[in-house]
Write a protein that holds these residues in place. Structure first.
Motif, short mmCIF file in Angstrom:
data_model
loop_
_atom_site.label_atom_id
_atom_site.label_comp_id
_atom_site.label_asym_id
_atom_site.label_seq_id
_atom_site.Cartn_x
_atom_site.Cartn_y
_atom_site.Cartn_z
N LEU A 15 57.52 37.06 30.59
CA LEU A 15 56.31 37.01 29.77
C LEU A 15 56.11 38.36 29.10
N ARG A 16 56.36 38.43 27.81
CA ARG A 16 56.20 39.69 27.10
C ARG A 16 54.73 39.92 26.75
N GLU A 17 54.36 41.21 26.68
CA GLU A 17 52.99 41.62 26.34
C GLU A 17 51.97 40.86 27.20
N THR A 18 52.29 40.75 28.47
CA THR A 18 51.42 39.99 29.39
C THR A 18 51.15 40.82 30.65
N PRO A 19 49.88 41.19 30.92
CA PRO A 19 49.55 41.91 32.16
C PRO A 19 49.59 40.97 33.35
N ILE A 20 49.44 41.52 34.53
CA ILE A 20 49.62 40.76 35.76
C ILE A 20 48.61 39.63 35.90
N ASP A 21 47.36 39.83 35.51
CA ASP A 21 46.35 38.78 35.67
C ASP A 21 46.69 37.57 34.82
N ARG A 30 58.42 20.70 31.90
CA ARG A 30 57.03 21.08 32.18
C ARG A 30 56.80 22.56 31.97
N ILE A 31 57.81 23.36 32.25
CA ILE A 31 57.67 24.80 32.02
C ILE A 31 57.49 25.08 30.53
N ARG A 32 58.34 24.46 29.70
CA ARG A 32 58.30 24.71 28.26
C ARG A 32 56.94 24.35 27.66
N GLU A 33 56.32 23.35 28.18
CA GLU A 33 55.04 22.90 27.63
C GLU A 33 53.95 23.96 27.76
N LEU A 34 54.12 24.91 28.67
CA LEU A 34 53.09 25.92 28.93
C LEU A 34 53.44 27.30 28.38
N LEU A 35 54.65 27.48 27.89
CA LEU A 35 55.09 28.81 27.45
C LEU A 35 54.90 29.01 25.96
N ARG A 36 54.74 30.28 25.57
CA ARG A 36 54.72 30.66 24.17
C ARG A 36 56.16 30.76 23.66
N SER A 37 56.31 30.78 22.34
CA SER A 37 57.66 30.90 21.77
C SER A 37 58.28 32.25 22.08
N SER A 38 57.44 33.25 22.34
CA SER A 38 57.96 34.59 22.64
C SER A 38 58.37 34.74 24.10
N ASP A 39 58.00 33.78 24.96
CA ASP A 39 58.37 33.85 26.37
C ASP A 39 59.77 33.29 26.58
N CYS A 40 60.29 33.54 27.75
CA CYS A 40 61.66 33.10 28.05
C CYS A 40 61.71 32.53 29.46
N ALA A 41 62.20 31.29 29.57
CA ALA A 41 62.36 30.65 30.89
C ALA A 41 63.84 30.48 31.16
N ALA A 42 64.25 30.71 32.41
CA ALA A 42 65.66 30.63 32.77
C ALA A 42 65.83 29.92 34.10
N ARG A 43 66.95 29.22 34.19
CA ARG A 43 67.34 28.70 35.51
C ARG A 43 68.18 29.80 36.15
N PHE A 44 67.66 30.35 37.23
CA PHE A 44 68.26 31.53 37.83
C PHE A 44 69.38 31.17 38.81
#
Length: 439
Positions: A351-357, A328-342
């Motif tokens: 989230l690169r090039e992404t402001p807080i809002d 479900r996480i991957r379905e919402l992310l851009r290819s430039s983003d990175c999701a990790a199991r911490f």
């Protein structure tokens, strides 16, 4: 991560080619030295053979003149001397005709005190005659012969010399006492040279010269052709070995390295990147954001009451929840983003090039994606989120700690919600750089 693998392949290929090139250069040098000497010796052998043939030809002419010509012409010498009756003259004149067709080939009979002035030995020839006389005196019954190379450049030639020693008493009829010599011969050559010879005396030499230029040039041409063929063969071998190296070593090794890299940086359960790889990616993105002055945010969340899921439905059901959460996480992310199991049920999103809002909006979308669709067997699952924007001054640990604080605030406020982190930097105390990855 492709650059280090590519660099390793290039380095391996470079080392392999350097070793191969060193072996080729050493082999080529050794083969060149050996083959050049072999060809040079072959050229000397050919010239020596030609010299021997020319010498035997001169001896045959002398013998034929003595046996077949001289007896018929000697009666004529009483009235007019005929030099054609002299074996040496016949041999010299006959072989001289070769020089027009075979330049450099020479037959000469040189004497220290000749009857014919043209046969007088030069200083170099006189030295050879003395050597031959000494050798003949030591071994009077042996066939004495000297050979070597004389001259330089295009005039360089191999010579074969044999002594002319008085062994036939008939020779003294013309070259003994001048008073007994034929008047017709004295009329032609005078009485100043070619007399007083004695039996057993070495009075001169037969010498043939064969030029070295043509055989050596032929040997060099053969040598160059041979070396060029070796270089061509090496070039084909070099190409073939490099293709084989790529197909059989470098590419399989690169695939293996990629697989090992994936195993080392990917969580085996969720197929997301692991904690170590996330920190590497975060460091790289922070450096890029610092250079270009762009925004960067992180989202940290974990599943609410996950221990209760494991205790109630079993660890297999808990693992399925983790896997489907990653989907479900991957379905919402851009290819430039990175999701990790911490670790455990905890996840991180970079989230690169992404402001807080925008990061808050993405976190809310992920929260809804998890909470709104029930999981198989387990049912509805919620998650709590903390979101932080990098301020370009803090390090990675401080940024993650702020997101972690916001996550705990979300839990304190009732869970299943997104909380924005405080803008104030905090001390780096909660998340260590190293640590085991939870399952």
């Amino acid at each position: 991560m492709s650059h280090p693998r590519s660099a390793r392949g290039v380095l391996l290929r470079l080392k392999f080619n350097l070793v191969l090139l060193a072996i080729f250069v050493l082999s080529l040098a050794g083969a060149g030295v050996y083959y050049y000497r072999f060809l040079e010796q072959g050229a000397f052998g050919d010239v020596r053979h030609d010299s021997q043939v020319m010498m035997e030809t001169a001896l045959a002419i002398r013998s034929y003149t003595t046996d077949q010509i001289k007896p018929h012409l000697d009666p004529l010498n009483a009235d007019r001397f005929l030099p054609q009756t002299v074996p040496a003259f016949a041999a010299v004149e006959t072989l001289r005709r070769l020089s027009g067709r075979y330049p450099g080939f020479e037959y000469r009979e040189a004497a220290l005190d000749p009857t014919n002035p043209r046969d007088r030995a030069t200083t170099w020839e006189a030295g050879l005659i003395e050597q031959l006389a000494t050798a003949q005196a030591k071994a009077p019954r042996d066939e004495v012969e000297l050979s070597g190379v004389h001259g330089t450049g295009v005039a360089r030639a191999m010579y074969v010399a044999r002594p002319i020693t008085i062994s036939d008493p008939s020779c003294l009829s013309c070259h003994g006492d001048p008073a007994l010599a034929p008047p017709s011969m004295q009329k032609v050559y005078g009485r100043n040279g070619g007399y007083g010879w004695q039996m057993g005396q070495t009075i001169g030499m037969q010498i043939v010269k064969v030029p070295m230029l043509y055989p050596l040039e032929k040997a060099r041409s053969t040598f160059y052709s041979f070396m060029l063929s070796l270089v061509a063969v090496f070039g084909l071998m070099f190409l073939g070995l490099n293709l084989a190296l790529s197909a059989m070593v470098i590419e399989p090794m690169a695939r293996l390295n990629r697989r090992l890299e994936e195993l080392a940086t990917t969580d085996f359960l969720t197929d997301l990147v692991n904690r170590r790889r996330f920190f590497e990616r975060l460091a790289a993105e922070m450096a890029d954001a610092r250079v270009h002055g762009t925004s960067l945010s992180v989202v940290m969340f974990d599943l609410d009451f996950f221990k209760r899921i494991n205790d109630t439905f079993g660890h297999d059901s808990g693992d399925r929840v983790l896997k489907h959460t990653a989907v479900r996480i991957r379905e919402l992310l851009r290819s430039s983003d990175c999701a990790a199991r911490f670790g455990g049920e905890e996840f991180m999103i970079l989230l690169r090039e992404t402001p807080i809002d925008a990061a808050m909006a993405l976190a809310e979308a992920v929260r809804a994606k998890i909470a709104d669709a029930p999981f198989e067997v387990v049912g509805t699952v919620s998650a709590s989120f903390g979101v932080a924007e990098w301020n370009h001054d803090e390090d990675a640990h401080a940024l993650i700690n702020r997101a972690d604080r916001a996550l705990y605030q979300a839990k304190d406020r009732g869970r299943n919600r997104v909380v924005r982190a405080s803008d104030a930097p905090v001390q780096r105390v909660l998340v260590p750089m190293e640590g085991s990855e939870g399952i």
